[in-house]
Motif scaffolding. Structure first.
Motif, PDB file in Angstrom:
ATOM      1  N   ARG A 183      -3.860   4.524   8.351  1.00  0.00           N
ATOM      2  CA  ARG A 183      -3.242   4.060   7.101  1.00  0.00           C
ATOM      3  C   ARG A 183      -2.270   5.152   6.672  1.00  0.00           C
ATOM      4  O   ARG A 183      -2.671   6.192   6.156  1.00  0.00           O
ATOM      5  CB  ARG A 183      -4.300   3.854   6.011  1.00  0.00           C
ATOM      6  CG  ARG A 183      -5.347   2.819   6.338  1.00  0.00           C
ATOM      7  CD  ARG A 183      -4.841   1.416   6.090  1.00  0.00           C
ATOM      8  NE  ARG A 183      -5.922   0.426   6.196  1.00  0.00           N
ATOM      9  CZ  ARG A 183      -5.756  -0.881   6.053  1.00  0.00           C
ATOM     10  NH1 ARG A 183      -4.552  -1.360   5.806  1.00  0.00           N
ATOM     11  NH2 ARG A 183      -6.768  -1.715   6.178  1.00  0.00           N
ATOM     12  N   ARG A 204      -1.761   5.653   1.125  1.00  0.00           N
ATOM     13  CA  ARG A 204      -2.851   5.021   0.370  1.00  0.00           C
ATOM     14  C   ARG A 204      -2.864   5.586  -1.044  1.00  0.00           C
ATOM     15  O   ARG A 204      -2.852   6.804  -1.239  1.00  0.00           O
ATOM     16  CB  ARG A 204      -4.188   5.271   1.054  1.00  0.00           C
ATOM     17  CG  ARG A 204      -5.402   4.655   0.349  1.00  0.00           C
ATOM     18  CD  ARG A 204      -6.662   4.991   1.122  1.00  0.00           C
ATOM     19  NE  ARG A 204      -7.872   4.587   0.440  1.00  0.00           N
ATOM     20  CZ  ARG A 204      -8.483   3.414   0.577  1.00  0.00           C
ATOM     21  NH1 ARG A 204      -7.970   2.514   1.404  1.00  0.00           N
ATOM     22  NH2 ARG A 204      -9.588   3.128  -0.072  1.00  0.00           N
ATOM     23  N   GLN A 244      -2.272   0.184  -0.044  1.00  0.00           N
ATOM     24  CA  GLN A 244      -2.247   0.890   1.231  1.00  0.00           C
ATOM     25  C   GLN A 244      -1.375   0.156   2.237  1.00  0.00           C
ATOM     26  O   GLN A 244      -1.217  -1.070   2.184  1.00  0.00           O
ATOM     27  CB  GLN A 244      -3.668   1.046   1.796  1.00  0.00           C
ATOM     28  CG  GLN A 244      -4.395  -0.254   2.013  1.00  0.00           C
ATOM     29  CD  GLN A 244      -5.851  -0.054   2.376  1.00  0.00           C
ATOM     30  OE1 GLN A 244      -6.357   1.070   2.377  1.00  0.00           O
ATOM     31  NE2 GLN A 244      -6.553  -1.123   2.689  1.00  0.00           N
ATOM     32  N   THR A 245      -0.803   0.928   3.145  1.00  0.00           N
ATOM     33  CA  THR A 245       0.003   0.341   4.204  1.00  0.00           C
ATOM     34  C   THR A 245      -0.905  -0.370   5.201  1.00  0.00           C
ATOM     35  O   THR A 245      -2.107  -0.123   5.269  1.00  0.00           O
ATOM     36  CB  THR A 245       0.823   1.422   4.907  1.00  0.00           C
ATOM     37  OG1 THR A 245      -0.064   2.467   5.349  1.00  0.00           O
ATOM     38  CG2 THR A 245       1.849   2.024   3.971  1.00  0.00           C
ATOM     39  N   GLY A 246      -0.299  -1.251   5.998  1.00  0.00           N
ATOM     40  CA  GLY A 246      -1.067  -2.033   6.945  1.00  0.00           C
ATOM     41  C   GLY A 246      -1.472  -1.237   8.174  1.00  0.00           C
ATOM     42  O   GLY A 246      -1.035  -0.104   8.399  1.00  0.00           O
ATOM     43  N   ALA A 277       1.151  -4.624   4.327  1.00  0.00           N
ATOM     44  CA  ALA A 277       0.431  -3.760   3.381  1.00  0.00           C
ATOM     45  C   ALA A 277      -0.540  -4.599   2.551  1.00  0.00           C
ATOM     46  O   ALA A 277      -0.405  -5.821   2.435  1.00  0.00           O
ATOM     47  CB  ALA A 277       1.422  -3.040   2.482  1.00  0.00           C
ATOM     48  N   GLN A 278      -1.528  -3.934   1.999  1.00  0.00           N
ATOM     49  CA  GLN A 278      -2.523  -4.609   1.172  1.00  0.00           C
ATOM     50  C   GLN A 278      -2.618  -3.948  -0.206  1.00  0.00           C
ATOM     51  O   GLN A 278      -2.404  -2.740  -0.346  1.00  0.00           O
ATOM     52  CB  GLN A 278      -3.907  -4.565   1.824  1.00  0.00           C
ATOM     53  CG  GLN A 278      -4.047  -5.361   3.093  1.00  0.00           C
ATOM     54  CD  GLN A 278      -4.007  -4.508   4.337  1.00  0.00           C
ATOM     55  OE1 GLN A 278      -4.559  -3.428   4.379  1.00  0.00           O
ATOM     56  NE2 GLN A 278      -3.314  -4.978   5.358  1.00  0.00           N
ATOM     57  N   SER A 279      -2.910  -4.771  -1.190  1.00  0.00           N
ATOM     58  CA  SER A 279      -3.171  -4.272  -2.535  1.00  0.00           C
ATOM     59  C   SER A 279      -4.337  -5.071  -3.112  1.00  0.00           C
ATOM     60  O   SER A 279      -4.451  -6.281  -2.865  1.00  0.00           O
ATOM     61  CB  SER A 279      -1.936  -4.408  -3.430  1.00  0.00           C
ATOM     62  OG  SER A 279      -1.564  -5.774  -3.562  1.00  0.00           O
TER      63      SER A 279
END
Length: 377
Positions: A238, A241, A277-279, A346-348
Protein backbone atom coordinates in the motif's frame (compact mmCIF):
# COMPACT_ATOMS: atom_id res chain seq x y z
CA UNK A 1 20.57 -0.20 25.29
CA UNK A 2 17.25 -1.93 26.00
CA UNK A 3 18.36 -5.48 25.35
CA UNK A 4 17.52 -6.47 28.94
CA UNK A 5 14.26 -5.91 30.81
CA UNK A 6 15.95 -3.87 33.54
CA UNK A 7 17.37 -1.46 30.98
CA UNK A 8 13.99 -1.11 29.30
CA UNK A 9 12.38 -0.28 32.64
CA UNK A 10 14.95 2.47 33.29
CA UNK A 11 14.27 3.95 29.86
CA UNK A 12 10.52 3.93 30.53
CA UNK A 13 11.05 5.64 33.89
CA UNK A 14 13.20 8.28 32.20
CA UNK A 15 10.52 9.00 29.58
CA UNK A 16 7.83 9.28 32.24
CA UNK A 17 10.00 11.68 34.24
CA UNK A 18 10.21 14.08 31.29
CA UNK A 19 6.61 15.18 31.93
CA UNK A 20 7.59 16.42 35.40
CA UNK A 21 10.33 18.69 34.11
CA UNK A 22 9.68 22.42 33.56
CA UNK A 23 7.98 23.38 30.30
CA UNK A 24 10.61 23.89 27.56
CA UNK A 25 11.32 23.05 23.93
CA UNK A 26 13.95 20.54 25.00
CA UNK A 27 11.50 18.71 27.28
CA UNK A 28 8.92 18.49 24.50
CA UNK A 29 11.32 17.15 21.82
CA UNK A 30 12.51 13.55 21.60
CA UNK A 31 14.66 11.75 19.03
CA UNK A 32 14.40 7.95 19.01
CA UNK A 33 16.65 5.64 16.98
CA UNK A 34 16.61 1.88 17.02
CA UNK A 35 17.57 -1.27 15.20
CA UNK A 36 17.46 -4.96 15.70
CA UNK A 37 18.08 -8.40 14.33
CA UNK A 38 15.09 -10.64 14.85
CA UNK A 39 14.04 -14.14 13.91
CA UNK A 40 10.23 -14.31 14.23
CA UNK A 41 9.92 -17.40 12.07
CA UNK A 42 9.58 -21.02 13.12
CA UNK A 43 12.94 -22.81 12.89
CA UNK A 44 13.56 -25.07 9.92
CA UNK A 45 14.36 -28.69 10.91
CA UNK A 46 18.09 -29.36 10.70
CA UNK A 47 17.67 -32.69 8.92
CA UNK A 48 16.63 -32.27 5.30
CA UNK A 49 16.49 -34.65 2.39
CA UNK A 50 19.23 -34.26 -0.24
CA UNK A 51 17.47 -32.36 -3.03
CA UNK A 52 19.44 -31.88 -6.22
CA UNK A 53 17.39 -30.73 -9.20
CA UNK A 54 20.21 -31.72 -11.54
CA UNK A 55 19.83 -35.38 -10.65
CA UNK A 56 16.80 -37.37 -11.74
CA UNK A 57 17.03 -39.47 -8.56
CA UNK A 58 16.96 -36.58 -6.10
CA UNK A 59 13.41 -37.38 -5.02
CA UNK A 60 13.01 -38.98 -1.58
CA UNK A 61 10.89 -42.10 -1.50
CA UNK A 62 10.86 -45.86 -1.45
CA UNK A 63 13.06 -47.69 -3.92
CA UNK A 64 11.27 -49.28 -6.83
CA UNK A 65 12.17 -51.35 -9.85
CA UNK A 66 10.83 -51.63 -13.34
CA UNK A 67 10.43 -49.20 -16.14
CA UNK A 68 7.70 -46.60 -15.79
CA UNK A 69 4.72 -47.18 -17.97
CA UNK A 70 0.95 -47.19 -18.18
CA UNK A 71 0.66 -50.15 -15.82
CA UNK A 72 2.71 -48.69 -13.00
CA UNK A 73 0.17 -46.03 -12.11
CA UNK A 74 0.96 -43.31 -9.57
CA UNK A 75 3.27 -42.71 -7.88
CA UNK A 76 5.63 -43.60 -10.70
CA UNK A 77 9.19 -44.82 -10.73
CA UNK A 78 11.92 -42.29 -11.52
CA UNK A 79 15.65 -42.88 -11.03
CA UNK A 80 14.96 -45.97 -8.94
CA UNK A 81 12.63 -44.14 -6.51
CA UNK A 82 8.91 -43.81 -6.19
CA UNK A 83 7.91 -40.22 -6.92
CA UNK A 84 4.63 -38.76 -5.71
CA UNK A 85 2.97 -36.44 -8.20
CA UNK A 86 2.30 -32.89 -6.86
CA UNK A 87 4.72 -33.39 -3.99
CA UNK A 88 6.61 -30.57 -2.21
CA UNK A 89 10.27 -31.34 -1.64
CA UNK A 90 12.51 -29.33 0.75
CA UNK A 91 15.67 -27.92 -0.77
CA UNK A 92 19.14 -28.99 0.27
CA UNK A 93 20.06 -25.55 1.70
CA UNK A 94 16.78 -24.68 3.40
CA UNK A 95 17.38 -22.09 6.13
CA UNK A 96 15.33 -20.17 8.69
CA UNK A 97 14.44 -16.61 7.56
CA UNK A 98 15.55 -13.56 9.55
CA UNK A 99 14.68 -9.85 9.66
CA UNK A 100 16.82 -6.74 10.18
CA UNK A 101 14.77 -3.77 11.40
CA UNK A 102 15.75 -0.13 11.90
CA UNK A 103 14.05 3.19 12.58
CA UNK A 104 14.74 6.84 13.29
CA UNK A 105 12.01 9.02 14.78
CA UNK A 106 11.38 12.59 15.91
CA UNK A 107 8.67 13.50 18.44
CA UNK A 108 7.62 17.04 19.32
CA UNK A 109 4.81 18.36 21.50
CA UNK A 110 4.20 21.52 19.46
CA UNK A 111 0.86 22.34 21.19
CA UNK A 112 -0.20 21.41 24.69
CA UNK A 113 -1.51 17.83 24.71
CA UNK A 114 -0.77 17.50 20.96
CA UNK A 115 2.25 15.62 19.64
CA UNK A 116 3.83 15.36 16.19
CA UNK A 117 5.88 12.28 15.36
CA UNK A 118 7.82 11.75 12.12
CA UNK A 119 9.72 8.50 11.65
CA UNK A 120 11.61 6.50 9.09
CA UNK A 121 10.95 2.77 9.51
CA UNK A 122 12.59 0.08 7.42
CA UNK A 123 13.45 -3.58 7.35
CA UNK A 124 15.34 -6.17 5.33
CA UNK A 125 14.24 -9.81 5.28
CA UNK A 126 16.48 -12.60 4.06
CA UNK A 127 16.15 -16.36 3.44
CA UNK A 128 12.41 -16.14 2.84
CA UNK A 129 10.81 -19.31 1.60
CA UNK A 130 9.44 -19.63 -1.90
CA UNK A 131 8.41 -22.47 -4.12
CA UNK A 132 9.36 -23.28 -7.68
CA UNK A 133 8.22 -25.94 -10.09
CA UNK A 134 11.39 -27.56 -11.42
CA UNK A 135 9.24 -29.34 -14.00
CA UNK A 136 7.71 -26.12 -15.31
CA UNK A 137 6.79 -26.50 -19.01
CA UNK A 138 8.66 -24.17 -21.35
CA UNK A 139 6.57 -24.76 -24.47
CA UNK A 140 2.89 -24.16 -25.20
CA UNK A 141 0.31 -26.57 -23.81
CA UNK A 142 2.83 -28.23 -21.52
CA UNK A 143 4.27 -30.43 -24.25
CA UNK A 144 7.88 -29.81 -23.24
CA UNK A 145 9.24 -29.82 -19.69
CA UNK A 146 12.57 -30.60 -17.97
CA UNK A 147 11.50 -34.16 -17.11
CA UNK A 148 9.52 -34.66 -20.31
CA UNK A 149 11.85 -37.27 -21.82
CA UNK A 150 11.57 -39.54 -18.81
CA UNK A 151 7.89 -38.96 -18.20
CA UNK A 152 6.93 -39.41 -21.84
CA UNK A 153 6.94 -43.16 -21.15
CA UNK A 154 3.91 -42.68 -18.91
CA UNK A 155 0.62 -42.60 -20.74
CA UNK A 156 -1.52 -40.80 -18.16
CA UNK A 157 -2.94 -37.61 -19.81
CA UNK A 158 -1.15 -34.43 -18.81
CA UNK A 159 1.42 -36.17 -16.63
CA UNK A 160 4.25 -34.76 -18.71
CA UNK A 161 3.62 -31.30 -17.21
CA UNK A 162 2.93 -32.25 -13.60
CA UNK A 163 4.45 -30.04 -10.89
CA UNK A 164 7.59 -30.99 -9.02
CA UNK A 165 7.60 -28.26 -6.37
CA UNK A 166 10.81 -27.53 -4.49
CA UNK A 167 10.82 -25.41 -1.34
CA UNK A 168 13.70 -22.93 -1.18
CA UNK A 169 14.82 -20.24 1.26
CA UNK A 170 16.28 -17.93 -1.36
CA UNK A 171 13.85 -14.99 -1.54
CA UNK A 172 14.53 -11.53 -0.10
CA UNK A 173 12.27 -8.60 0.81
CA UNK A 174 12.60 -4.99 1.93
CA UNK A 175 10.33 -2.34 3.42
CA UNK A 176 10.96 1.40 3.63
CA UNK A 177 8.49 3.96 4.93
CA UNK A 178 8.02 7.53 6.07
CA UNK A 179 5.45 7.72 8.85
CA UNK A 180 3.93 10.92 10.25
CA UNK A 181 1.46 11.02 13.13
CA UNK A 182 -0.34 13.80 15.00
CA UNK A 183 -1.80 12.64 18.30
CA UNK A 184 -4.03 14.66 20.60
CA UNK A 185 -4.34 13.23 24.07
CA UNK A 186 -7.66 13.47 25.88
CA UNK A 187 -8.25 17.16 26.53
CA UNK A 188 -11.56 18.95 26.89
CA UNK A 189 -13.32 15.75 25.92
CA UNK A 190 -11.48 15.27 22.62
CA UNK A 191 -8.84 12.76 21.63
CA UNK A 192 -7.78 12.33 18.01
CA UNK A 193 -5.20 10.70 15.77
CA UNK A 194 -4.08 11.54 12.24
CA UNK A 195 -1.57 9.11 10.74
CA UNK A 196 -0.02 9.15 7.26
CA UNK A 197 2.32 6.50 5.83
CA UNK A 198 4.23 6.53 2.56
CA UNK A 199 5.82 3.13 2.08
CA UNK A 200 7.20 0.73 -0.47
CA UNK A 201 7.38 -3.02 0.10
CA UNK A 202 9.53 -4.97 -2.36
CA UNK A 203 9.95 -8.72 -2.50
CA UNK A 204 10.50 -11.65 -4.83
CA UNK A 205 7.61 -13.82 -3.66
CA UNK A 206 4.40 -12.97 -1.81
CA UNK A 207 2.60 -16.25 -2.38
CA UNK A 208 0.34 -16.94 -5.33
CA UNK A 209 -3.26 -15.77 -5.64
CA UNK A 210 -5.72 -18.60 -6.14
CA UNK A 211 -9.51 -18.87 -6.24
CA UNK A 212 -9.37 -19.60 -2.50
CA UNK A 213 -7.08 -16.69 -1.60
CA UNK A 214 -3.30 -16.43 -1.31
CA UNK A 215 -1.41 -19.72 -1.33
CA UNK A 216 1.99 -19.78 0.36
CA UNK A 217 2.90 -23.18 -1.10
CA UNK A 218 2.42 -22.47 -4.81
CA UNK A 219 5.03 -21.28 -7.31
CA UNK A 220 4.63 -17.77 -8.64
CA UNK A 221 4.13 -16.78 -12.28
CA UNK A 222 7.12 -16.35 -14.55
CA UNK A 223 10.29 -18.28 -15.28
CA UNK A 224 10.84 -20.37 -12.16
CA UNK A 225 14.25 -21.60 -13.29
CA UNK A 226 15.78 -18.10 -13.04
CA UNK A 227 13.05 -16.04 -11.27
CA UNK A 228 13.80 -13.32 -13.81
CA UNK A 229 11.58 -10.29 -13.27
CA UNK A 230 10.18 -11.50 -9.93
CA UNK A 231 11.77 -8.80 -7.78
CA UNK A 232 9.12 -6.10 -7.75
CA UNK A 233 6.52 -4.35 -5.63
CA UNK A 234 5.04 -6.82 -3.13
CA UNK A 235 1.48 -8.07 -3.58
CA UNK A 236 0.44 -6.44 -0.28
CA UNK A 237 2.09 -3.06 -0.93
CA UNK A 238 0.00 0.00 0.00
CA UNK A 239 2.01 2.94 -1.26
CA UNK A 240 0.04 5.57 0.70
CA UNK A 241 -2.30 5.26 3.67
CA UNK A 242 -4.07 7.93 5.72
CA UNK A 243 -5.99 7.18 8.91
CA UNK A 244 -8.04 9.78 10.81
CA UNK A 245 -9.81 8.84 14.03
CA UNK A 246 -11.39 10.72 16.94
CA UNK A 247 -13.47 10.28 20.07
CA UNK A 248 -15.37 13.31 21.37
CA UNK A 249 -17.34 13.49 24.59
CA UNK A 250 -19.90 16.24 24.03
CA UNK A 251 -20.08 18.86 26.83
CA UNK A 252 -23.03 18.85 29.17
CA UNK A 253 -26.00 20.72 27.72
CA UNK A 254 -28.21 20.70 30.83
CA UNK A 255 -27.15 21.15 34.44
CA UNK A 256 -30.55 21.34 36.14
CA UNK A 257 -32.35 18.96 38.47
CA UNK A 258 -34.82 17.49 35.97
CA UNK A 259 -33.76 13.85 35.66
CA UNK A 260 -35.44 13.31 32.28
CA UNK A 261 -33.84 16.39 30.70
CA UNK A 262 -30.48 15.59 32.24
CA UNK A 263 -30.66 12.03 30.92
CA UNK A 264 -31.66 13.13 27.44
CA UNK A 265 -29.31 16.08 26.95
CA UNK A 266 -26.08 14.91 28.60
CA UNK A 267 -23.54 12.08 28.24
CA UNK A 268 -23.31 11.86 24.46
CA UNK A 269 -20.22 10.67 22.62
CA UNK A 270 -19.25 10.83 18.95
CA UNK A 271 -16.47 8.75 17.38
CA UNK A 272 -15.26 7.87 13.95
CA UNK A 273 -12.40 6.45 11.91
CA UNK A 274 -11.62 7.07 8.24
CA UNK A 275 -9.11 5.13 6.17
CA UNK A 276 -7.85 6.22 2.75
CA UNK A 277 -5.34 4.01 0.95
CA UNK A 278 -3.99 3.26 -2.49
CA UNK A 279 -4.93 0.02 -4.20
CA UNK A 280 -3.00 -3.23 -4.31
CA UNK A 281 -0.74 -4.08 -7.26
CA UNK A 282 -1.53 -6.94 -9.61
CA UNK A 283 0.04 -8.86 -12.48
CA UNK A 284 -1.37 -9.48 -15.95
CA UNK A 285 -0.98 -13.20 -16.69
CA UNK A 286 -1.34 -15.17 -19.90
CA UNK A 287 -4.37 -17.44 -20.15
CA UNK A 288 -3.01 -19.24 -23.21
CA UNK A 289 0.44 -20.26 -24.33
CA UNK A 290 2.59 -21.88 -21.65
CA UNK A 291 0.39 -24.07 -19.49
CA UNK A 292 1.99 -23.21 -16.18
CA UNK A 293 2.66 -19.75 -14.82
CA UNK A 294 3.35 -17.40 -17.72
CA UNK A 295 2.87 -13.67 -17.51
CA UNK A 296 1.45 -11.74 -20.46
CA UNK A 297 3.61 -9.98 -23.05
CA UNK A 298 3.43 -6.40 -24.27
CA UNK A 299 1.95 -5.86 -27.70
CA UNK A 300 4.32 -4.37 -30.26
CA UNK A 301 3.96 -0.68 -31.01
CA UNK A 302 2.28 0.22 -27.72
CA UNK A 303 3.38 2.68 -25.06
CA UNK A 304 3.20 2.64 -21.29
CA UNK A 305 2.30 -0.21 -18.95
CA UNK A 306 -1.41 -0.25 -19.82
CA UNK A 307 -2.73 1.81 -16.91
CA UNK A 308 -5.66 4.18 -17.53
CA UNK A 309 -6.93 7.20 -15.60
CA UNK A 310 -10.38 8.47 -14.76
CA UNK A 311 -13.29 7.55 -12.55
CA UNK A 312 -13.10 3.87 -11.70
CA UNK A 313 -16.89 3.51 -11.77
CA UNK A 314 -16.93 4.57 -15.43
CA UNK A 315 -14.36 1.99 -16.54
CA UNK A 316 -15.39 -1.13 -14.66
CA UNK A 317 -15.40 -3.13 -17.90
CA UNK A 318 -11.99 -1.81 -18.94
CA UNK A 319 -10.00 -0.85 -15.90
CA UNK A 320 -6.72 -0.97 -17.82
CA UNK A 321 -5.80 -0.96 -21.51
CA UNK A 322 -6.23 -4.61 -22.49
CA UNK A 323 -4.98 -3.94 -26.01
CA UNK A 324 -1.53 -3.31 -24.55
CA UNK A 325 -1.12 -7.03 -23.76
CA UNK A 326 -0.98 -10.26 -25.78
CA UNK A 327 -0.64 -13.93 -24.73
CA UNK A 328 2.88 -15.27 -24.31
CA UNK A 329 3.57 -17.97 -26.89
CA UNK A 330 6.63 -19.79 -28.13
CA UNK A 331 9.23 -21.97 -26.47
CA UNK A 332 10.72 -20.40 -23.36
CA UNK A 333 8.51 -17.29 -23.48
CA UNK A 334 7.28 -16.63 -19.96
CA UNK A 335 6.12 -13.11 -20.78
CA UNK A 336 7.67 -9.68 -21.12
CA UNK A 337 5.35 -8.02 -18.61
CA UNK A 338 6.87 -7.62 -15.19
CA UNK A 339 5.36 -8.62 -11.88
CA UNK A 340 2.83 -6.23 -10.27
CA UNK A 341 3.12 -3.56 -12.97
CA UNK A 342 -0.47 -2.33 -12.49
CA UNK A 343 -2.32 -1.18 -9.38
CA UNK A 344 -5.93 -1.67 -8.39
CA UNK A 345 -8.32 1.13 -7.40
CA UNK A 346 -7.83 3.10 -4.18
CA UNK A 347 -10.15 2.50 -1.25
CA UNK A 348 -11.74 4.77 1.31
CA UNK A 349 -13.88 3.80 4.28
CA UNK A 350 -15.46 5.77 7.12
CA UNK A 351 -17.09 4.28 10.21
CA UNK A 352 -19.07 6.55 12.53
CA UNK A 353 -20.80 5.94 15.84
CA UNK A 354 -23.09 7.83 18.22
CA UNK A 355 -23.15 6.65 21.81
CA UNK A 356 -25.60 7.63 24.57
CA UNK A 357 -24.67 6.84 28.16
CA UNK A 358 -27.46 6.59 30.71
CA UNK A 359 -26.12 6.90 34.24
CA UNK A 360 -28.24 5.27 36.95
CA UNK A 361 -25.81 5.49 39.84
CA UNK A 362 -22.17 6.32 40.24
CA UNK A 363 -21.27 2.69 39.68
CA UNK A 364 -23.85 1.71 37.05
CA UNK A 365 -24.67 2.98 33.61
CA UNK A 366 -26.25 1.75 30.38
CA UNK A 367 -25.00 2.40 26.87
CA UNK A 368 -27.03 2.86 23.70
CA UNK A 369 -24.87 2.73 20.59
CA UNK A 370 -25.65 3.48 16.95
CA UNK A 371 -22.93 2.56 14.47
CA UNK A 372 -22.59 3.25 10.75
CA UNK A 373 -20.07 1.16 8.82
CA UNK A 374 -18.74 2.63 5.56
CA UNK A 375 -21.22 5.46 6.04
CA UNK A 376 -20.51 7.22 2.72
CA UNK A 377 -20.91 4.13 0.53
Amino acid sequence: DVDQIEQAVRLEQHLEALARQPESTARNTVVVAGGGFTNPFAPIPSVQGPIDTGNASFFPGTSCTGAPGSTRGLPFCLGGRQVAVQGIYPGRNLRTPYVQQYSLGFQWEFIKDTQLEVSYVGSQTRKLQRFKNVNQPFAPNGTTSPFGTILSQITQPGLNSFSVTVQESSAVASYNSLQATVTRRLSQGLQALVSYTWAHAIDEYSGQLTSLGTSDVSPDFGDQATFRGNRATADFDRRQRLVVSFVYDLPKLYDGDNFALKTLANNWQLSGVSIFQTGLPFTVVSSTGLSDGARASYATGGQGNGSLSGDVRRRLDRYFDTSRFVPSTGVGNFGTVGRNTLRGPAQSNTDFSIVKFIVFQERYRAEFRTEFFNIFN
